[in-house]
Structures are given as C-alpha cells and as structure tokens.
Design an enzyme around this catalytic site. Structure first.
Site, PDB file in Angstrom:
ATOM      1  N   THR A   1       0.368   5.904  -0.786  1.00  0.00           N
ATOM      2  CA  THR A   1       0.045   7.327  -0.638  1.00  0.00           C
ATOM      3  C   THR A   1       0.433   8.047  -1.918  1.00  0.00           C
ATOM      4  O   THR A   1       1.439   7.695  -2.543  1.00  0.00           O
ATOM      5  CB  THR A   1       0.783   7.976   0.559  1.00  0.00           C
TER       6      THR A   1
ATOM      7  N   ARG B   1      -8.927   7.568   9.494  1.00  0.00           N
ATOM      8  CA  ARG B   1      -7.887   7.964  10.438  1.00  0.00           C
ATOM      9  C   ARG B   1      -8.493   7.759  11.815  1.00  0.00           C
ATOM     10  O   ARG B   1      -9.626   8.171  12.063  1.00  0.00           O
ATOM     11  CB  ARG B   1      -7.469   9.416  10.194  1.00  0.00           C
TER      12      ARG B   1
ATOM     13  N   ASP C   1       6.145  10.306  -0.064  1.00  0.00           N
ATOM     14  CA  ASP C   1       6.943  10.874   1.036  1.00  0.00           C
ATOM     15  C   ASP C   1       7.460   9.817   2.012  1.00  0.00           C
ATOM     16  O   ASP C   1       7.755  10.128   3.161  1.00  0.00           O
ATOM     17  CB  ASP C   1       6.106  11.912   1.798  1.00  0.00           C
TER      18      ASP C   1
ATOM     19  N   GLY D   1      -4.793   8.517   4.007  1.00  0.00           N
ATOM     20  CA  GLY D   1      -5.364   8.993   2.739  1.00  0.00           C
ATOM     21  C   GLY D   1      -5.332   7.880   1.703  1.00  0.00           C
ATOM     22  O   GLY D   1      -4.312   7.216   1.545  1.00  0.00           O
TER      23      GLY D   1
ATOM     24  N   ARG E   1       1.266  16.857   1.022  1.00  0.00           N
ATOM     25  CA  ARG E   1       1.491  17.103   2.457  1.00  0.00           C
ATOM     26  C   ARG E   1       2.773  17.912   2.644  1.00  0.00           C
ATOM     27  O   ARG E   1       2.893  18.976   2.057  1.00  0.00           O
ATOM     28  CB  ARG E   1       1.529  15.785   3.227  1.00  0.00           C
TER      29      ARG E   1
HETATM   30  P1  ADP Z   1      -0.869   8.113   6.525  1.00  0.00           P
HETATM   31  O1  ADP Z   1      -0.763   6.660   6.798  1.00  0.00           O
HETATM   32  O2  ADP Z   1      -1.398   8.401   5.154  1.00  0.00           O
HETATM   33  O3  ADP Z   1       0.425   8.861   6.833  1.00  0.00           O
HETATM   34  P2  ADP Z   1      -2.042   9.203   8.971  1.00  0.00           P
HETATM   35  O4  ADP Z   1      -0.797   9.910   9.385  1.00  0.00           O
HETATM   36  O5  ADP Z   1      -3.321   9.939   9.094  1.00  0.00           O
HETATM   37  O6  ADP Z   1      -2.014   8.710   7.467  1.00  0.00           O
HETATM   38  O7  ADP Z   1      -2.120   7.865   9.825  1.00  0.00           O
HETATM   39  C1  ADP Z   1      -3.180   6.934   9.637  1.00  0.00           C
HETATM   40  C2  ADP Z   1      -3.577   6.332  10.959  1.00  0.00           C
HETATM   41  O8  ADP Z   1      -2.459   5.597  11.501  1.00  0.00           O
HETATM   42  C3  ADP Z   1      -3.931   7.321  12.062  1.00  0.00           C
HETATM   43  O9  ADP Z   1      -5.238   7.805  11.973  1.00  0.00           O
HETATM   44  C4  ADP Z   1      -3.745   6.465  13.292  1.00  0.00           C
HETATM   45  O10 ADP Z   1      -4.864   5.646  13.509  1.00  0.00           O
HETATM   46  C5  ADP Z   1      -2.558   5.599  12.918  1.00  0.00           C
HETATM   47  N1  ADP Z   1      -1.355   6.192  13.521  1.00  0.00           N
HETATM   48  C6  ADP Z   1      -0.660   7.269  13.102  1.00  0.00           C
HETATM   49  N2  ADP Z   1       0.358   7.555  13.938  1.00  0.00           N
HETATM   50  C7  ADP Z   1       0.293   6.640  14.928  1.00  0.00           C
HETATM   51  C8  ADP Z   1       1.058   6.387  16.112  1.00  0.00           C
HETATM   52  N3  ADP Z   1       2.099   7.147  16.442  1.00  0.00           N
HETATM   53  N4  ADP Z   1       0.706   5.338  16.888  1.00  0.00           N
HETATM   54  C9  ADP Z   1      -0.337   4.557  16.552  1.00  0.00           C
HETATM   55  N5  ADP Z   1      -1.101   4.752  15.467  1.00  0.00           N
HETATM   56  C10 ADP Z   1      -0.798   5.760  14.662  1.00  0.00           C
HETATM   57  O1  F6P Z   2      -1.612  12.008   2.314  1.00  0.00           O
HETATM   58  C1  F6P Z   2      -2.460  12.141   1.231  1.00  0.00           C
HETATM   59  C2  F6P Z   2      -3.122  13.496   1.245  1.00  0.00           C
HETATM   60  O2  F6P Z   2      -3.979  13.579   0.115  1.00  0.00           O
HETATM   61  C3  F6P Z   2      -2.181  14.691   1.278  1.00  0.00           C
HETATM   62  O3  F6P Z   2      -1.619  14.971   0.021  1.00  0.00           O
HETATM   63  C4  F6P Z   2      -3.090  15.769   1.812  1.00  0.00           C
HETATM   64  O4  F6P Z   2      -2.358  16.765   2.485  1.00  0.00           O
HETATM   65  C5  F6P Z   2      -3.990  15.019   2.761  1.00  0.00           C
HETATM   66  O5  F6P Z   2      -3.930  13.650   2.404  1.00  0.00           O
HETATM   67  C6  F6P Z   2      -5.416  15.482   2.757  1.00  0.00           C
HETATM   68  O6  F6P Z   2      -6.098  14.793   3.727  1.00  0.00           O
HETATM   69  P1  F6P Z   2      -7.695  14.795   3.858  1.00  0.00           P
HETATM   70  O7  F6P Z   2      -8.220  13.818   2.864  1.00  0.00           O
HETATM   71  O8  F6P Z   2      -7.944  14.362   5.258  1.00  0.00           O
HETATM   72  O9  F6P Z   2      -8.177  16.178   3.562  1.00  0.00           O
END
Ligand code: ADP
Ligand code: F6P
Length: 319
Positions: free
Chosen positions: A125, A72, A129, A11, A171
């Site tokens: 973010t 993502r 968190d 995000g 989240r």
């Molecule tokens: P954030 O970084 O905001 O927590 P996400 O959890 O959606 O957002 O993670 C972003 C991207 O990081 C995912 O779409 C994926 O490509 C990569 N990612 C997340 N978890 C893993 C993992 N366990 N191994 C490899 N890549 C990951």
């Molecule tokens: O991690 C940032 C965030 O905005 C969270 O607060 C929320 O739950 C999520 O991303 C929303 O994701 P998306 O943009 O995929 O709807």
C-alpha cells in the site's frame, strides 16, 4: 506445501508486480506450483486462477499497478463468501495463499487462515499505515511522485507569489504527507495524527512573509478532512488567495523506485520461505532493514505511529 496462490488486494501500489514476481520465482525455484489469482478476493470467489510459469512474471518488475489486478469485495467479508473462496482453493488443490495488500486485505487473509488455508500477508500500500513494518511496498514510489509534483507546483507558486495547498493520499495516516512535506521543504504539514491550529499556521505564513517569503506550500493529508473547507478558512484568516491541488490517484501509479523493487522482492520471497517452512497466519515486514514476521493480530493491535522526531524536525526546518 505443493501448490500455492498469490493475489493482490485493496488499493494497488507500485512494486506489487515486483512482489508477485518474487513470490512466483521463489516458489518455482523450490518446485512449488504457483497460481496467479486475479482481481483479489473477488476473483478468488469466482475461481479466476491461472497456473503461472517463470515467464508469466517476465518483464513486470519495473511496471506499476498489478498484473493480477485488484479489487475490493464485500462478498468476501461474509462467512458464505469466505467458504466459497475456500471451496475454490480446495478444488484446485491450493493450500497456501500469499496476499499482497493493506490491513483490510490482511483481515481477509486471517479469515482464510481460520478456514484452514495457510496465508502470509505482504504489505502492499502507498499509505505506509501497516504496523510492524517500517515501510510498505509502494510508499517510496508514491513519496517520490508527490515530491516531483510539488517541486513543479513550487515553480508556479513562486512565479505568482501564491500559497498552494497540496492534498496527498494516505487514508488515515499522515506518513505520505510528513515525508513528502519534509522532502519538498513545505512551510506547513498537516496530518491526521495531530490537530492543526489555524492561528499557528497563519502566524507562520505571516512570519514568512515578513522576512520576504513570497510563496508557501502546505502539504495536507487527505485523512485530515475537507481540503476546500480548510483553504476557505485560511483565505478568510489571511485575506489572501490560495490554490488547492489534489494530487489524487496519480500517486498510486508509475514505475516503482529501486527501493520499492528491492523491498518487494525481499518480502515476496520471504513469504514463500515462511510457507515452505510450514508457517501461516503471519504478516511479513521490514524493521531496521531486517525481515520480520508477525501474527496478524500483532499487526492489528499495534498502533501505527508517525515518527515524532520527524514531525519536530519538519517544524524546526520550516521556521
Ligand atoms: P487494503 O487491503 O488496502 O486495506 P481494503 O480495506 O479495501 O484494502 O480491503 C481489501 C479487501 O479485503 C476488502 O474489499 C475485503 O474483500 C477484504 N476484507 C477487508 N476487511 C475484511 C474483513 N474484516 N473480513 C474479511 N475480508 C475483509
Ligand atoms: O489505500 C490506498 C489509497 O490510495 C488511499 O491512500 C486512498 O484513501 C484510497 O486508497 C483511495 O481509494 P480508491 O482507489 O477506492 O478511491
């Protein structure tokens, strides 16, 4: 370290651009070549790279979102995807990557590290968190956006003598709800970290009504669950109408606050300092206004806690 890349992932958050700018400028200052990698890990897989110069990051410090775009990527979670990404980096001669994102993005960065690419994670973010840093880039801006929105909601809540339930993002974390709830003087703050008691909430609303309070604001963190179900339950218990506002993605946009710009500039530059010093597999953060670095595993294994004193304060101030 002769050539590095920078990407934004997960995000987006206000201040990511300021972090990208700091990474690029600090690297160029030290004669390290920089490539902007577009669309997070999805773009990394496809080789969406552009050589950045000083001017590539001009006029972005004040802009919300991310000029690098974000995504993502499910493919990157697979070993094949990660190998494809590493091949793209090797082809360009890039041996270090700064990953700006949340803890999911850090997990991806850790995988790159295991495949021999040096990475440094920068916390970007709105959710705040990520363990090991007092603040993440974008949290302060989102907090101020929420406060601005709820102040407006309070005007109409007051005119119509209504209870408003405002759902905020975060989240699974309650930081945005707790901080904004304190900042707007909410009557009740509901966070995922502690179970709410409906009878307590009703009692507080009744107590407020008895001493002449005509309207109430309840800040409800999205991680708690279904806000409409909560509103219905509250209506049944109080026998009064309420209104729900889901603030949604407007919380992710807007020009970053001064705090976020400075935080992003410090953390982005620090990431380059670490890469130049030969460090890798580290996440940068800020603790008590000092820059810190942690192993990814330290971040993953440390539980993220809401500030208990602030929860108690919110209860004390909203009697
Ligand atoms: P954030 O970084 O905001 O927590 P996400 O959890 O959606 O957002 O993670 C972003 C991207 O990081 C995912 O779409 C994926 O490509 C990569 N990612 C997340 N978890 C893993 C993992 N366990 N191994 C490899 N890549 C990951
Ligand atoms: O991690 C940032 C965030 O905005 C969270 O607060 C929320 O739950 C999520 O991303 C929303 O994701 P998306 O943009 O995929 O709807």
């Amino acid at each position: 370290m002769k050539r590095i890349g920078v990407l934004t992932s997960g995000g987006d958050s206000p201040g990511m651009n300021a972090a990208v700018r700091a990474v690029v400028r600090k690297a160029l200052y030290h004669n390290v070549e920089v490539y902007g990698i577009f669309r997070g890990y999805a773009g990394l897989l496809n080789g969406e790279f552009e050589r950045f110069q000083l001017g590539s990051v001009a006029d972005i410090i004040h802009r919300g979102g991310t000029i690098l775009h974000s995504s993502r990527s499910e493919e990157f979670k697979t070993v094949e995807g990660q190998k494809k990404a590493v091949a793209q980096l090797r082809e360009k001669g890039i041996d270090g990557v700064v990953v700006i994102g949340g803890d999911g993005s850090y997990r991806g960065a850790q995988k790159l590290n295991e495949h021999g690419i040096a990475t440094i994670g920068v916390p970007g973010t709105i959710d705040n968190d990520i363990a090991g840093t007092d603040f993440t880039i974008g949290f302060d801006t989102a907090l101020n956006t929420i406060i601005d929105a709820v102040d407006k909601i309070r005007d109409t809540a007051s005119s119509h003598e209504r209870t408003f339930i405002v759902e905020v993002m975060g989240r699974d974390a309650g930081d945005l709800a707790l901080w904004s709830g304190l900042g707007v003087g909410a009557e009740t703050i509901i966070v995922p970290e502690s179970n709410y008691q409906m009878d307590e909430i009703v009692k507080r609303l009744q107590h407020g009504a008895e001493r002449g309070k005509k309207h109430s604001i309840i800040v409800f963190a999205e991680g708690v669950g279904d806000v409409m179900a909560f509103a219905d339950e509250l209506k049944k218990e109080t026998h009064t109408q309420n209104r729900v506002t889901v603030l949604g993605h407007l919380q992710r946009g807007g020009s970053p606050t001064g705090f976020d710009r400075v935080l992003a500039s410090r953390l982005g530059a620090f990431a380059i300092e670490l890469l130049i010093a030969g460090k890798q597999g580290r996440a940068v953060g800020i603790q008590k206004n000092e820059l810190v670095e942690l192993d990814y595993d330290e971040v993953f294994n440390a539980p993220h806690h809401l500030n208990k004193t602030m929860i108690e304060l919110a209860i004390e101030l909203s009697i």
